[in-house]
Design a protein around this motif. Structure first.
Motif: not given
Length: 259
Positions: A12, A14, A17, A22, A25-26, A36, A38, A88-90, A238
């Motif tokens: 993933a 993020v 991040g 972020g 979520i991570a 993930v 970041l 994930v567009n955070n 996800s």
């Protein structure tokens, strides 16, 4: 955090991040078995986040408004992990909290550049690479190449006074979500968005007590959303369990808006 979803072997990305949302979520993605990356502009916060999240977290310092930096980061993710399974567009900025006639054009442009144009660049890079990777099969036998989850805002649905740039950027992100979902619907790429109310993050600390009280008064549940609550919804979006909801905009506003 629930361990219901098995994201073992998934990678993933993020954005934003290193921040509170972020990072939360991570953490959820990592606890479900994913690795993930970041992406963030803040080097110190990135280092802290990776140290906190452990060995399955990695970092990439970049400005998502820079197309060359974004392309290089996407190439690095593929080189290091072979795939981008989840994006994930955070990343986002709040901008000025004042009526539009008191705002500066420079600030308005910056908010749109980060929240919308930057997300476009990252989505363009990640989806372009997802299209070239081998699909997996969901538990129901459907082919899936990846999931994109955009963190929009309740303000993108209904607007908010003294937040024209932020509201407009998030409304644009909702429209971007729906457009990309239609373009990738037959390609096994699921694209969705979440529209949270305010969360207890660093962004919430930028507003005045008066502004905070105003926002809180609009939420029927009379509280801000918890980071873990956002992360749990992102986790489902996800996962392979989310295989037919592409283009969906998922409310997370405590009843402030349910459409």
């Amino acid at each position: 955090m629930s361990t219901r979803y098995d994201l073992s072997g998934r990678h993933a990305v993020v954005t934003g991040g290193a921040g509170g949302l972020g990072r939360g979520i991570a953490r959820a993605l990592i606890e479900a078995g994913a690795s993930v990356s970041l992406w963030d502009q803040n080097a110190n916060s990135l280092a802290q986040a990776v140290a906190e999240l452990g060995r399955r977290a990695s970092q990439r310092q970049l400005d998502i408004r820079d197309v060359n930096a974004v392309e290089a980061a996407a190439d690095a993710a593929i080189s290091d992990h072979g795939r981008i399974d989840i994006l994930v567009n955070n990343a986002g900025v709040l901008g000025e909290v004042r009526p539009i006639w008191e705002t500066t054009p420079e600030n308005f442009q910056r908010v749109l550049q980060v929240n919308l144009f930057g997300t476009y660049l990252v989505t363009r890079a990640a989806v372009g690479r997802m299209l070239r990777q081998e699909p997996r099969r969901s538990p129901d036998g459907h082919l899936l190449r990846g999931h994109v989850v955009n963190i929009a805002s309740i303000q993108g649905k209904e607007g908010m006074a003294m937040a024209a740039a932020y509201s407009a950027s998030k409304a644009g992100l909702i429209a971007l979500t729906k457009s990309v979902a239609k373009e990738t619907a037959k390609e096994g790429i699921i694209v969705t968005a979440v529209t949270p109310a305010a969360a207890e993050t660093a962004m919430a600390q930028e507003i005045s007590a008066e502004r905070r009280a105003d926002i809180l008064s609009r939420i029927p549940m009379a509280r801000f959303v918890e980071v873990a609550e956002v992360a749990r919804l992102v986790l489902w979006l996800s996962s392979d369990d989310c295989s037919f909801s592409t283009g969906g905009i998922f409310d997370l506003s405590g009843g402030r808006a349910t459409y």
